[in-house]
Design a protein around this motif. Structure first.
Motif, mmCIF file in Angstrom:
data_model
loop_
_atom_site.group_PDB
_atom_site.id
_atom_site.type_symbol
_atom_site.label_atom_id
_atom_site.label_comp_id
_atom_site.label_asym_id
_atom_site.label_seq_id
_atom_site.Cartn_x
_atom_site.Cartn_y
_atom_site.Cartn_z
ATOM 1 N N ARG A 1 0.854 -1.176 0.000
ATOM 2 C CA ARG A 1 0.000 0.000 0.000
ATOM 3 C C ARG A 1 0.892 1.228 0.000
ATOM 4 O O ARG A 1 1.681 1.448 0.912
ATOM 5 C CB ARG A 1 -0.899 0.054 1.209
ATOM 6 N N TYR A 2 0.784 2.012 -1.051
ATOM 7 C CA TYR A 2 1.557 3.241 -1.175
ATOM 8 C C TYR A 2 0.833 4.344 -0.409
ATOM 9 O O TYR A 2 -0.384 4.463 -0.488
ATOM 10 C CB TYR A 2 1.699 3.637 -2.638
ATOM 11 N N GLU A 3 1.607 5.118 0.317
ATOM 12 C CA GLU A 3 1.018 6.185 1.114
ATOM 13 C C GLU A 3 1.929 7.402 1.065
ATOM 14 O O GLU A 3 3.131 7.272 0.850
ATOM 15 C CB GLU A 3 0.851 5.697 2.555
ATOM 16 N N TYR A 4 1.340 8.567 1.280
ATOM 17 C CA TYR A 4 2.107 9.808 1.324
ATOM 18 C C TYR A 4 1.698 10.592 2.564
ATOM 19 O O TYR A 4 0.510 10.753 2.840
ATOM 20 C CB TYR A 4 1.844 10.670 0.093
ATOM 21 N N THR A 5 2.681 11.044 3.313
ATOM 22 C CA THR A 5 2.454 11.994 4.401
ATOM 23 C C THR A 5 3.510 13.081 4.260
ATOM 24 O O THR A 5 4.627 12.813 3.791
ATOM 25 C CB THR A 5 2.572 11.347 5.799
ATOM 26 N N PRO A 6 3.193 14.305 4.652
ATOM 27 C CA PRO A 6 4.191 15.377 4.548
ATOM 28 C C PRO A 6 5.462 15.087 5.350
ATOM 29 O O PRO A 6 6.556 15.452 4.935
ATOM 30 C CB PRO A 6 3.462 16.602 5.116
#
Length: 181
Positions: free
Chosen positions: A45-50
């Protein structure tokens, strides 16, 4: 967010392409690496957080008849990822180290009749399936949140059949139906 401009400079849109390239190299190792050949299934699962930028939550599945040392396997996978795949630029968080700290632990070896642990595993799937704000508004072409392997082929029915608790079958089927909604 005093330093939000710095975070934006660090996390470029090409980071996702780089990460997907790393995953592709990682999966190619299944052809010839002894441990990697043993992976019978995966979910990424690809995820992005700052704060962290692009990263992956991964589930790697092994046959428990052949492998029982989940922490050792996690360490070996982390060494492959950090060393051979990212050349020291990556990082890993091996959840198997702290599985005792999870309220609902679906980590480690799970026996097919362990109803509670199977429920916890499904609960972690629900967690990783949550909507990600970045991907909901992303204009990156081809950005997908999940990457799944094909389900392993069913083994021969030869031999003594498994005795499965009927209640566990019913609960698993009910859970499957709830996940489809």
């Amino acid at each position: 967010l005093k330093k939000s401009h710095v975070l934006q400079e660090i996390h470029w849109k090409h980071d996702l392409e780089y990460l997907k390239g790393c995953v592709k190299r990682f999966l190619r190792m299944k052809r010839n690496h002894p441990l990697m050949k043993e992976i019978i299934g995966h979910i990424f699962r690809y995820e992005y957080t700052p704060q962290r930028g692009f990263h992956i939550h991964s589930f790697l599945f092994f046959d428990a008849n052949k492998h029982r040392e989940d922490i050792t396997i996690g360490q070996a996978i982390a060494k492959i990822w950090n060393g051979k795949i990212t050349g020291g630029q990556g990082s890993t968080n091996n959840c198997n180290f702290k599985k005792g700290s999870y309220r609902y632990c679906g980590i480690g070896m799970i026996h097919y009749s362990d109803v509670d642990k199977l429920k916890y595993l499904f609960r972690t799937f629900e967690y990783i399936c949550k909507a990600a704000p970045f991907f909901a508004f992303s204009n990156l072409e081809g950005a997908r949140r999940f990457q799944l392997s094909q389900a392993p082929q069913k083994k021969s029915k030869a031999g003594r059949p498994r005795k499965v608790n009927q209640q566990s079958e019913i609960e698993t089927q009910n859970h499957d139906n709830n996940m489809e909604q």
